[in-house]
Structures are given as structure tokens and as C-alpha cells.
Design a protein around this motif. Structure first.
Motif, PDB file in Angstrom:
ATOM      1  N   GLY A 131      -6.461  -3.868  19.241  1.00 21.36           N
ATOM      2  CA  GLY A 131      -5.391  -2.923  19.546  1.00 21.36           C
ATOM      3  C   GLY A 131      -4.007  -3.526  19.574  1.00 21.36           C
ATOM      4  N   GLN A 132      -3.903  -4.849  19.432  1.00 20.56           N
ATOM      5  CA  GLN A 132      -2.606  -5.504  19.479  1.00 20.56           C
ATOM      6  C   GLN A 132      -1.965  -5.544  18.102  1.00 20.56           C
ATOM      7  N   SER A 133      -0.670  -5.317  18.068  1.00 17.43           N
ATOM      8  CA  SER A 133       0.070  -5.425  16.822  1.00 17.43           C
ATOM      9  C   SER A 133       0.743  -6.792  16.782  1.00 17.43           C
ATOM     10  N   VAL A 134       0.383  -7.566  15.784  1.00 20.28           N
ATOM     11  CA  VAL A 134       0.894  -8.923  15.641  1.00 20.28           C
ATOM     12  C   VAL A 134       1.559  -9.043  14.282  1.00 20.28           C
ATOM     13  N   GLY A 135       2.570  -9.897  14.204  1.00 25.03           N
ATOM     14  CA  GLY A 135       3.244 -10.123  12.929  1.00 25.03           C
ATOM     15  C   GLY A 135       3.906  -8.861  12.426  1.00 25.03           C
ATOM     16  N   CYS A 136       3.780  -8.606  11.137  1.00 24.43           N
ATOM     17  CA  CYS A 136       4.466  -7.455  10.551  1.00 24.43           C
ATOM     18  C   CYS A 136       3.879  -6.119  10.996  1.00 24.43           C
ATOM     19  N   LEU A 137       2.671  -6.120  11.546  1.00 24.07           N
ATOM     20  CA  LEU A 137       2.118  -4.849  12.023  1.00 24.07           C
ATOM     21  C   LEU A 137       2.913  -4.288  13.197  1.00 24.07           C
ATOM     22  N   ARG A 138       3.794  -5.105  13.793  1.00 25.27           N
ATOM     23  CA  ARG A 138       4.656  -4.611  14.879  1.00 25.27           C
ATOM     24  C   ARG A 138       5.655  -3.575  14.361  1.00 25.27           C
ATOM     25  N   PHE A 139       5.999  -3.637  13.084  1.00 24.27           N
ATOM     26  CA  PHE A 139       7.045  -2.770  12.542  1.00 24.27           C
ATOM     27  C   PHE A 139       6.710  -2.152  11.190  1.00 24.27           C
ATOM     28  N   PHE A 140       5.632  -2.578  10.557  1.00 26.98           N
ATOM     29  CA  PHE A 140       5.417  -2.247   9.150  1.00 26.98           C
ATOM     30  C   PHE A 140       5.143  -0.771   8.894  1.00 26.98           C
ATOM     31  N   GLU A 141       4.454  -0.100   9.797  1.00 26.87           N
ATOM     32  CA  GLU A 141       4.219   1.333   9.593  1.00 26.87           C
ATOM     33  C   GLU A 141       5.547   2.092   9.558  1.00 26.87           C
ATOM     34  N   GLN A 142       6.457   1.747  10.468  1.00 18.48           N
ATOM     35  CA  GLN A 142       7.769   2.406  10.479  1.00 18.48           C
ATOM     36  C   GLN A 142       8.539   2.078   9.206  1.00 18.48           C
ATOM     37  N   PHE A 143       8.464   0.826   8.763  1.00 21.40           N
ATOM     38  CA  PHE A 143       9.113   0.410   7.518  1.00 21.40           C
ATOM     39  C   PHE A 143       8.616   1.271   6.356  1.00 21.40           C
ATOM     40  N   LEU A 144       7.304   1.384   6.237  1.00 21.41           N
ATOM     41  CA  LEU A 144       6.728   2.177   5.150  1.00 21.41           C
ATOM     42  C   LEU A 144       7.098   3.653   5.268  1.00 21.41           C
ATOM     43  N   SER A 145       7.060   4.186   6.482  1.00 24.35           N
ATOM     44  CA  SER A 145       7.442   5.590   6.689  1.00 24.35           C
ATOM     45  C   SER A 145       8.877   5.830   6.250  1.00 24.35           C
ATOM     46  N   ASP A 146       9.750   4.904   6.576  1.00 22.82           N
ATOM     47  CA  ASP A 146      11.162   5.045   6.180  1.00 22.82           C
ATOM     48  C   ASP A 146      11.326   4.961   4.667  1.00 22.82           C
ATOM     49  N   ALA A 147      10.542   4.091   4.031  1.00 28.18           N
ATOM     50  CA  ALA A 147      10.594   3.980   2.573  1.00 28.18           C
ATOM     51  C   ALA A 147      10.059   5.253   1.911  1.00 28.18           C
ATOM     52  N   VAL A 148       9.046   5.854   2.490  1.00 30.85           N
ATOM     53  CA  VAL A 148       8.504   7.120   1.977  1.00 30.85           C
ATOM     54  C   VAL A 148       9.545   8.230   2.136  1.00 30.85           C
ATOM     55  N   LYS A 149      10.188   8.293   3.309  1.00 30.95           N
ATOM     56  CA  LYS A 149      11.226   9.311   3.535  1.00 30.95           C
ATOM     57  C   LYS A 149      12.383   9.163   2.556  1.00 30.95           C
ATOM     58  N   ALA A 150      12.693   7.917   2.188  1.00 28.87           N
ATOM     59  CA  ALA A 150      13.774   7.659   1.231  1.00 28.87           C
ATOM     60  C   ALA A 150      13.303   7.863  -0.211  1.00 28.87           C
ATOM     61  N   GLU A 151      12.037   8.245  -0.373  1.00 29.79           N
ATOM     62  CA  GLU A 151      11.419   8.503  -1.673  1.00 29.79           C
ATOM     63  C   GLU A 151      11.410   7.272  -2.581  1.00 29.79           C
ATOM     64  N   VAL A 152      11.284   6.105  -1.943  1.00 26.43           N
ATOM     65  CA  VAL A 152      11.167   4.845  -2.682  1.00 26.43           C
ATOM     66  C   VAL A 152       9.701   4.497  -2.886  1.00 26.43           C
ATOM     67  N   LEU A 153       8.851   4.932  -1.968  1.00 25.67           N
ATOM     68  CA  LEU A 153       7.409   4.732  -2.053  1.00 25.67           C
ATOM     69  C   LEU A 153       6.700   6.063  -1.900  1.00 25.67           C
ATOM     70  N   THR A 154       5.506   6.141  -2.453  1.00 24.56           N
ATOM     71  CA  THR A 154       4.631   7.275  -2.228  1.00 24.56           C
ATOM     72  C   THR A 154       3.371   6.730  -1.576  1.00 24.56           C
ATOM     73  N   VAL A 155       3.169   7.086  -0.315  1.00 23.10           N
ATOM     74  CA  VAL A 155       2.030   6.587   0.447  1.00 23.10           C
ATOM     75  C   VAL A 155       1.430   7.759   1.204  1.00 23.10           C
ATOM     76  N   ASP A 156       0.145   8.017   0.982  1.00 24.77           N
ATOM     77  CA  ASP A 156      -0.513   9.124   1.673  1.00 24.77           C
ATOM     78  C   ASP A 156      -0.842   8.783   3.117  1.00 24.77           C
ATOM     79  N   ASP A 157      -1.309   7.570   3.364  1.00 23.93           N
ATOM     80  CA  ASP A 157      -1.724   7.147   4.701  1.00 23.93           C
ATOM     81  C   ASP A 157      -1.002   5.842   5.042  1.00 23.93           C
ATOM     82  N   VAL A 158       0.094   5.956   5.758  1.00 22.19           N
ATOM     83  CA  VAL A 158       0.954   4.812   6.075  1.00 22.19           C
ATOM     84  C   VAL A 158       0.204   3.775   6.911  1.00 22.19           C
ATOM     85  N   SER A 159      -0.561   4.230   7.873  1.00 22.14           N
ATOM     86  CA  SER A 159      -1.306   3.312   8.729  1.00 22.14           C
ATOM     87  C   SER A 159      -2.296   2.487   7.907  1.00 22.14           C
TER      88      SER A 159
END
Length: 180
Positions: free
Chosen positions: A122-150
């Protein structure tokens, strides 16, 4: 530093060394007190159980690990260069001696204690501390297409772990052999 704090640090340092070399189960509180150069009573005054001591050791070990900076998606740089920078930072973490030492100690104990595996999972270590938010922001900016960010975040890290971290942890390869 107060004498009590100094003794606690001696105990945690001794336990870390013993846990890394012979495992938690094979380490006795007598061995910890001997290596720490404190009485067994002092060990138990600080840590009522070996499980409490183990938790303190993990916390101390994690405190020594540099997890790097937290990245935020920006449209000013290419997504490729941002992902490469995140990957490079994650590789540094996963191949660092401090992180590998934690993993060795924790993995040996997880085989004995399923509850530990659940709590560490259950612990977020390394990039997992922020990576879901990073990917979500990239999807919102329409730079990436990701169905399941997690799932995508986990796949990113797990690919690095399978190629670099696990071979080092298991002694299959050296750090020089795993560098991309």
C-alpha cells in the motif's frame, strides 16, 4: 542527542545490519543487544517486540533513501523527455544500494509475514508517489491516451523493476550489467 536517543539509534543500526545479513527470523534480541552494545533490557525498553524493532528499522532505512523529486506534467517539454527523466530517476532509486538493502530485508520477512506484504504493497515509493497524477494531467492535456491511469503507472514501474531491480535483488546480474 540524548543518551536514550543514542541507544535507540545504536539498537536500530545493529538490527538493520543483522536483519540484512541473516534475516529477521534468524536474528535474536540478544544478538541485537550485543551488537548495539546495550543491555537486552534496554532493547526491550525501546522495542517491546521484534516486530516493533523491524518496523523501526524499515522506517530508518526508508529515511536514508533518496526518492528523488516529484515531477509534474508540463506541456513545455515533450512527453517523451519527461517520461525518460522520470524513468532515469526511478532506475537510480531501484538500483541504489540503500533501496536494494531495504528490499532484501523486507522480502525475506514478507515470506514469513503476509500482513507485512499487504502493508508494504500500500505504500507509494519513488515515482508512484506522483506518477498517476502526472499521467492524468498528460491525458487531460491530450498528450497521452490512457484508459486506466493506475494500471499504466504500475506497468511503467514494473517494467523497470523486472528489467533492472529484480535481477540485482536476486543476484542474477550486477549493476553494470543492468544499465540501459
Amino acid at each position: 542527542m540524548k543518551l536514550s536517543e543514542k541507544k535507540r539509534l545504536q539498537i536500530v543500526t545493529a538490527a538493520e545490519s543483522l536483519f540484512a545479513s541473516q534475516g529477521v527470523e534468524a536474528t535474536s534480541m540478544d544478538q541485537v543487544s550485543s551488537l548495539a552494545e546495550v543491555s537486552k533490557r534496554t532493547v526491550y525498553n525501546h522495542f517491546a517486540t521484534k516486530a516493533e524493532l523491524f518496523q523501526a528499522v524499515l522506517e530508518a532505512m526508508f529515511a536514508k533513501v533518496d526518492q528523488g523529486k516529484q515531477f509534474q506534467f508540463t506541456s513545455d517539454c515533450s512527453i517523451e523527455s519527461q517520461l525518460m527523466e522520470i524513468a532515469a530517476q526511478e532506475v537510480e532509486l531501484l538500483t541504489s544500494p540503500a533501496f536494494l538493502k531495504i528490499a532484501k530485508v523486507a522480502f525475506m520477512q514478507m515470506l514469513q509475514d503476509a500482513n507485512l506484504a499487504n502493508s508494504l504493497n500500500g505504500q507509494s515509493v519513488g515515482c508512484l508517489r506522483f506518477f498517476e497524477q502526472f499521467l492524468s494531467d498528460a491525458v487531460k492535456a491530450e498528450v497521452l491516451t490512457v484508459d486506466d491511469v493506475s494500471l499504466a503507472a504500475k506497468q511503467f514501474v514494473y517494467q523497470l523493476k523486472s528489467l533492472l531491480f529484480y535481477p540485482l535483488l536476486y543476484g542474477i546480474s550486477s549493476k553494470d550489467e543492468t544499465q540501459c
